[in-house]
Enzyme design. Structure first.
Site, PDB file in Angstrom:
ATOM      1  N   PHE A   4     -34.906 -27.574  -0.727  1.00  0.00           N
ATOM      2  CA  PHE A   4     -35.688 -26.286  -0.977  1.00  0.00           C
ATOM      3  C   PHE A   4     -37.229 -26.554  -0.912  1.00  0.00           C
ATOM      4  CE2 PHE A   4     -37.955 -24.701  -4.922  1.00  0.00           C
ATOM      5  CZ  PHE A   4     -38.096 -23.344  -4.371  1.00  0.00           C
ATOM      6  N   TRP A   5     -37.918 -27.832  -1.764  1.00  0.00           N
ATOM      7  CA  TRP A   5     -39.122 -27.849  -1.806  1.00  0.00           C
ATOM      8  C   TRP A   5     -39.850 -27.998  -0.367  1.00  0.00           C
ATOM      9  CZ3 TRP A   5     -41.940 -26.143  -5.479  1.00  0.00           C
ATOM     10  CH2 TRP A   5     -41.381 -25.888  -6.609  1.00  0.00           C
ATOM     11  N   LYS A 147     -25.737 -26.420  -8.978  1.00  0.00           N
ATOM     12  CA  LYS A 147     -25.376 -25.143  -8.489  1.00  0.00           C
ATOM     13  C   LYS A 147     -26.337 -24.546  -7.469  1.00  0.00           C
ATOM     14  CE  LYS A 147     -21.797 -24.085 -11.722  1.00  0.00           C
ATOM     15  NZ  LYS A 147     -20.375 -24.497 -10.897  1.00  0.00           N
ATOM     16  N   ARG A 148     -27.652 -25.228  -7.534  1.00  0.00           N
ATOM     17  CA  ARG A 148     -28.690 -24.606  -6.577  1.00  0.00           C
ATOM     18  C   ARG A 148     -29.306 -23.461  -7.332  1.00  0.00           C
ATOM     19  NH1 ARG A 148     -30.671 -28.684  -4.235  1.00  0.00           N
ATOM     20  NH2 ARG A 148     -32.056 -27.415  -2.960  1.00  0.00           N
ATOM     21  N   LEU A 388     -47.781 -27.593 -22.248  1.00  0.00           N
ATOM     22  CA  LEU A 388     -46.924 -27.630 -23.574  1.00  0.00           C
ATOM     23  C   LEU A 388     -45.597 -28.169 -23.032  1.00  0.00           C
ATOM     24  CD1 LEU A 388     -48.079 -24.560 -24.720  1.00  0.00           C
ATOM     25  CD2 LEU A 388     -49.084 -26.678 -25.260  1.00  0.00           C
TER      26      LEU A 388
HETATM   27  S1  NHW Z   1     -40.353 -29.692 -16.469  1.00  0.00           S
HETATM   28  C1  NHW Z   1     -38.768 -29.448 -17.122  1.00  0.00           C
HETATM   29  C2  NHW Z   1     -37.512 -28.870 -16.148  1.00  0.00           C
HETATM   30  N1  NHW Z   1     -36.273 -28.830 -17.081  1.00  0.00           N
HETATM   31  C3  NHW Z   1     -35.420 -29.709 -17.437  1.00  0.00           C
HETATM   32  O1  NHW Z   1     -35.767 -31.095 -16.818  1.00  0.00           O
HETATM   33  C4  NHW Z   1     -34.542 -29.246 -18.496  1.00  0.00           C
HETATM   34  C5  NHW Z   1     -33.018 -30.123 -18.107  1.00  0.00           C
HETATM   35  N2  NHW Z   1     -32.595 -29.892 -16.728  1.00  0.00           N
HETATM   36  C6  NHW Z   1     -32.313 -28.643 -16.271  1.00  0.00           C
HETATM   37  O2  NHW Z   1     -32.211 -27.730 -16.900  1.00  0.00           O
HETATM   38  C7  NHW Z   1     -41.133 -28.318 -16.892  1.00  0.00           C
HETATM   39  C8  NHW Z   1     -31.918 -28.639 -14.987  1.00  0.00           C
HETATM   40  O3  NHW Z   1     -31.557 -29.966 -14.336  1.00  0.00           O
HETATM   41  C9  NHW Z   1     -33.163 -28.204 -13.826  1.00  0.00           C
HETATM   42  C10 NHW Z   1     -32.640 -28.156 -12.479  1.00  0.00           C
HETATM   43  C11 NHW Z   1     -33.112 -26.595 -14.050  1.00  0.00           C
HETATM   44  C12 NHW Z   1     -34.305 -28.675 -14.198  1.00  0.00           C
HETATM   45  N3  NHW Z   1     -39.150 -28.599 -11.309  1.00  0.00           N
HETATM   46  O4  NHW Z   1     -30.541 -26.038  -9.681  1.00  0.00           O
HETATM   47  P1  NHW Z   1     -30.104 -27.188  -8.822  1.00  0.00           P
HETATM   48  C13 NHW Z   1     -40.990 -26.920 -16.163  1.00  0.00           C
HETATM   49  O5  NHW Z   1     -40.257 -26.328 -16.756  1.00  0.00           O
HETATM   50  C14 NHW Z   1     -35.344 -29.097  -7.740  1.00  0.00           C
HETATM   51  C15 NHW Z   1     -38.997 -28.192 -10.209  1.00  0.00           C
HETATM   52  O6  NHW Z   1     -29.049 -27.549  -8.015  1.00  0.00           O
HETATM   53  P2  NHW Z   1     -30.196 -28.384 -11.475  1.00  0.00           P
HETATM   54  C16 NHW Z   1     -41.518 -26.853 -14.991  1.00  0.00           C
HETATM   55  C17 NHW Z   1     -34.828 -30.459  -7.038  1.00  0.00           C
HETATM   56  O7  NHW Z   1     -35.780 -31.124  -6.755  1.00  0.00           O
HETATM   57  N4  NHW Z   1     -37.936 -28.235  -9.296  1.00  0.00           N
HETATM   58  O8  NHW Z   1     -30.391 -28.355  -9.794  1.00  0.00           O
HETATM   59  C18 NHW Z   1     -40.729 -25.986 -13.944  1.00  0.00           C
HETATM   60  C19 NHW Z   1     -33.807 -29.353  -6.177  1.00  0.00           C
HETATM   61  O9  NHW Z   1     -34.575 -29.083  -4.896  1.00  0.00           O
HETATM   62  P3  NHW Z   1     -34.792 -30.103  -3.819  1.00  0.00           P
HETATM   63  C20 NHW Z   1     -36.785 -29.097  -9.744  1.00  0.00           C
HETATM   64  O10 NHW Z   1     -30.414 -29.794 -11.937  1.00  0.00           O
HETATM   65  C21 NHW Z   1     -41.557 -26.075 -12.587  1.00  0.00           C
HETATM   66  C22 NHW Z   1     -33.507 -28.144  -6.832  1.00  0.00           C
HETATM   67  O11 NHW Z   1     -34.352 -28.143  -8.027  1.00  0.00           O
HETATM   68  C23 NHW Z   1     -36.968 -29.650 -11.166  1.00  0.00           C
HETATM   69  O12 NHW Z   1     -28.746 -27.581 -12.016  1.00  0.00           O
HETATM   70  C24 NHW Z   1     -40.640 -25.298 -11.573  1.00  0.00           C
HETATM   71  C25 NHW Z   1     -31.997 -28.567  -7.557  1.00  0.00           C
HETATM   72  O13 NHW Z   1     -31.575 -27.209  -7.888  1.00  0.00           O
HETATM   73  C26 NHW Z   1     -38.137 -29.162 -11.845  1.00  0.00           C
HETATM   74  N5  NHW Z   1     -38.196 -29.722 -13.054  1.00  0.00           N
HETATM   75  O14 NHW Z   1     -31.525 -27.579 -12.035  1.00  0.00           O
HETATM   76  C27 NHW Z   1     -41.308 -25.137 -10.297  1.00  0.00           C
HETATM   77  N6  NHW Z   1     -35.714 -30.410 -11.304  1.00  0.00           N
HETATM   78  O15 NHW Z   1     -35.942 -29.318  -2.763  1.00  0.00           O
HETATM   79  C28 NHW Z   1     -42.599 -24.133 -10.163  1.00  0.00           C
HETATM   80  C29 NHW Z   1     -35.094 -30.080 -10.139  1.00  0.00           C
HETATM   81  O16 NHW Z   1     -35.211 -31.337  -4.185  1.00  0.00           O
HETATM   82  C30 NHW Z   1     -43.195 -23.561  -8.787  1.00  0.00           C
HETATM   83  N7  NHW Z   1     -35.637 -29.382  -9.298  1.00  0.00           N
HETATM   84  O17 NHW Z   1     -33.476 -30.053  -3.200  1.00  0.00           O
HETATM   85  C31 NHW Z   1     -44.233 -22.553  -8.969  1.00  0.00           C
HETATM   86  C32 NHW Z   1     -43.389 -20.988  -9.159  1.00  0.00           C
HETATM   87  C33 NHW Z   1     -44.445 -20.006  -9.461  1.00  0.00           C
HETATM   88  C34 NHW Z   1     -45.518 -19.884  -8.125  1.00  0.00           C
HETATM   89  C35 NHW Z   1     -46.563 -18.827  -8.242  1.00  0.00           C
HETATM   90  C36 NHW Z   1     -47.285 -18.568  -7.257  1.00  0.00           C
HETATM   91  C1  EN5 Z   2     -43.509 -31.036 -19.836  1.00  0.00           C
HETATM   92  N1  EN5 Z   2     -43.759 -29.674 -20.230  1.00  0.00           N
HETATM   93  O1  EN5 Z   2     -39.099 -39.505 -21.323  1.00  0.00           O
HETATM   94  C2  EN5 Z   2     -41.761 -31.153 -19.880  1.00  0.00           C
HETATM   95  N2  EN5 Z   2     -40.222 -39.179 -23.231  1.00  0.00           N
HETATM   96  O2  EN5 Z   2     -42.676 -41.955 -23.038  1.00  0.00           O
HETATM   97  C3  EN5 Z   2     -41.650 -32.123 -18.887  1.00  0.00           C
HETATM   98  N3  EN5 Z   2     -40.038 -42.371 -24.568  1.00  0.00           N
HETATM   99  O3  EN5 Z   2     -40.585 -40.448 -25.469  1.00  0.00           O
HETATM  100  C4  EN5 Z   2     -41.651 -33.501 -19.434  1.00  0.00           C
HETATM  101  N4  EN5 Z   2     -35.387 -43.948 -23.472  1.00  0.00           N
HETATM  102  O4  EN5 Z   2     -41.067 -44.822 -25.094  1.00  0.00           O
HETATM  103  C5  EN5 Z   2     -40.844 -34.383 -19.022  1.00  0.00           C
HETATM  104  N5  EN5 Z   2     -40.580 -45.079 -26.803  1.00  0.00           N
HETATM  105  C6  EN5 Z   2     -41.108 -35.871 -19.342  1.00  0.00           C
HETATM  106  C7  EN5 Z   2     -40.812 -36.484 -20.674  1.00  0.00           C
HETATM  107  C8  EN5 Z   2     -39.540 -36.564 -20.977  1.00  0.00           C
HETATM  108  C9  EN5 Z   2     -39.346 -37.208 -22.342  1.00  0.00           C
HETATM  109  C10 EN5 Z   2     -39.505 -38.586 -22.300  1.00  0.00           C
HETATM  110  C11 EN5 Z   2     -40.748 -40.576 -23.301  1.00  0.00           C
HETATM  111  C12 EN5 Z   2     -41.906 -40.503 -23.010  1.00  0.00           C
HETATM  112  C13 EN5 Z   2     -40.383 -41.205 -24.522  1.00  0.00           C
HETATM  113  C14 EN5 Z   2     -39.866 -43.043 -26.037  1.00  0.00           C
HETATM  114  C15 EN5 Z   2     -38.415 -43.013 -26.480  1.00  0.00           C
HETATM  115  C16 EN5 Z   2     -37.445 -43.862 -25.320  1.00  0.00           C
HETATM  116  C17 EN5 Z   2     -36.148 -43.961 -25.888  1.00  0.00           C
HETATM  117  C18 EN5 Z   2     -35.135 -44.813 -24.797  1.00  0.00           C
HETATM  118  C19 EN5 Z   2     -40.535 -44.421 -25.892  1.00  0.00           C
HETATM  119  C20 EN5 Z   2     -41.435 -46.389 -27.088  1.00  0.00           C
HETATM  120  C21 EN5 Z   2     -42.494 -46.111 -28.108  1.00  0.00           C
HETATM  121  C22 EN5 Z   2     -43.113 -47.444 -28.549  1.00  0.00           C
HETATM  122  C23 EN5 Z   2     -43.822 -47.184 -29.924  1.00  0.00           C
HETATM  123  C24 EN5 Z   2     -44.538 -48.612 -30.508  1.00  0.00           C
HETATM  124  C25 EN5 Z   2     -45.580 -48.984 -29.288  1.00  0.00           C
HETATM  125  C26 EN5 Z   2     -44.909 -49.168 -27.932  1.00  0.00           C
HETATM  126  C27 EN5 Z   2     -44.146 -47.840 -27.592  1.00  0.00           C
END
Ligand code: NHW
Ligand code: EN5
Length: 388
Positions: A4-5, A147-148, A388
């Protein structure tokens, strides 16, 4: 690798270090009439929904989806638990578009199964202010992963951003994608060390007892800086001047006006806290600090269900030493019963992290721009943006 990317206007890994590529938009805008008018197709069991965050019911559905399916640490011990008030705040800044709060429902049950959002922001990159979307809260239900669906959701939010004549975006992720403008480290400062150790967030150091650890992290009962107080509505003009001037030194930073400062920095209970230093002599506002509230669910602990975390937001020190200002921020966070104070190594944060007993976490945060190339990766200290 990134099927995708590779198709998207983002910096590609093959181009890293290629200084012949120009800085700025990767693709030009297209006429609005050429933007796809219909939503992208979802797999047939699912349908798009625009989430009305004013509605208590919809806000609850979003809250529950994220509470159960959003970001976890690498050992699945903690999961972000953004509050409903926080989500309302994060998603309704000045000029927000309801159409950028996008949900996916199962057609049969109407259950909300996925979510992605954008909010508008003006982001300055060097000396250009660019209208962007800040993309956040991308979430697919655990049972629908791989599931993409995510690429379809990203394309749909992109389409709806384009319909507002905006062509760039900023986002962060814990995973590496093509390609970060910078990579930041999370740091953590224990406020309630016993609980942090009990729930596995931190460990007892070598040759440390619990009582020695509690003493190490002990803080005064109240802030030490004279004139340190909560920010109020009347402070918006002065805080805006202070912050705008401060952020001007970073390569990438938000271009905040007074409306933005009122929204993003005026204290809101259990969402955002802001403090400033008003000179007792001149009544001038010389320093400012802020943090937002983001609890995490503690997964599978008998004694505790939530970790109360404060995240460093925007801080500006012109008279008070930054170290002292942030120590006061730690003191008020402890008074408000936070268990931990988190910060990234962005802006000037490196200058206080070690001295104030923050330790590096096991998580990193990668920052990205969509359709905007930066010639060389930035250092975290060149970044003046906190998402955030
Ligand atoms: S980062 C937090 C993201 N959320 C989570 O981690 C929550 C837990 N995980 C999930 O819900 C903050 C799923 O694992 C997600 C992926 C939904 C993450 N950003 O559906 P598939 C944000 O919200 C790519 C971007 O099969 P999945 C920022 C991955 O590389 N892409 O995966 C969001 C692959 O592509 P590739 C991500 O696990 C920014 C494809 O998704 C990603 O069921 C968004 C796989 O899709 C991520 N965090 O669902 C981009 N994680 O090319 C905004 C995975 O590698 C861009 N992928 O094959 C800008 C848009 C606006 C532009 C305006 C001009
Ligand atoms: C952004 N809007 O991994 C959303 N958190 O260090 C996407 N670790 O809390 C952002 N694993 O190190 C996603 N304790 C990226 C962040 C995902 C969440 C995440 C980390 C950041 C975290 C903790 C707990 C680890 C538990 C086991 C951690 C150590 C703390 C210790 C305190 C005393 C001094 C040394 C460090």
């Amino acid at each position: 690798k990134h099927k995708f990317w590779e198709t998207q206007p983002v910096g590609q890994f093959k181009d890293v270090g290629d200084s012949s590529l120009p800085e700025g938009p990767i693709e030009p805008p297209t006429p609005l009439s050429e933007v796809k008018q219909e939503p992208y197709n979802l797999p047939s069991p699912y349908e798009w929904t625009t989430c009305d965050m004013d509605s208590e019911e919809t806000c609850n559905e979003v809250y529950n989806l994220l509470k159960n399916n959003y970001v976890e640490d690498d050992e699945n011990m903690f999961r972000f638990n953004y509050s409903k008030e926080f989500l309302r705040w994060a998603l309704r800044p000045p000029g927000y578009y309801r159409s950028w709060h996008i949900g996916v429902r199962a057609k049969a049950s109407k259950k909300l199964v996925a979510f992605i959002t954008g909010v508008p922001a003006r982001i300055r990159v060097r000396d250009e202010v660019v209208k962007m979307a800040e993309i956040n809260f991308l979430c697919v239900h655990k049972k629908l992963r791989s599931k993409r669906l995510a690429p379809v959701m990203i394309k749909e939010v992109t389409r709806r951003v384009h319909l507002e004549n905006i062509w760039q975006a900023a986002y962060t992720a814990g995973v590496v994608l093509p390609t970060p403008i910078t990579t930041c480290q999370y740091w953590h400062r224990s406020l309630n060390p016993k609980k942090l150790i009990d729930v596995g967030f931190s460990r007892l150091g070598a040759r440390m007892t619990m009582s020695r650890t509690i003493k190490l992290y002990r803080l005064p009962d109240s802030p030490v800086t004279p004139g340190f107080r909560k920010m109020e509505l009347r402070d918006v003009p002065a805080v805006s001047r202070l912050l705008r001037n401060y952020l001007s030194q970073f390569v990438v930073a938000p271009d905040f006006d007074e409306d933005d400062v009122e929204h993003w920095l005026l204290p809101t209970d259990s969402v955002v806290d802001s403090f400033l230093v008003e000179s007792p002599q001149t009544h001038e506002i010389t320093d400012f600090c802020s943090f937002y509230t983001l609890p995490s669910s503690i997964l599978g602990n008998q004694n505790y269900s939530t970790l109360k975390a404060a995240y460093s937001y925007y801080n500006v020190a012109t008279k008070t030493p930054l170290l002292q200002l942030m120590n006061d921020a730690l003191i008020v966070a402890r008074q408000k019963d936070f268990d931990v104070f988190n910060a990234l190594d962005v802006m000037e944060n490196q200058s206080f992290l070690k001295e104030l007993k923050f330790g590096p976490g096991d998580g990193q945060l990668h920052y990205y721009l969509y359709n905007y190339r930066i010639r060389n990766a930035l250092t975290p200290t060149e970044l003046g943006l906190v998402l955030l």
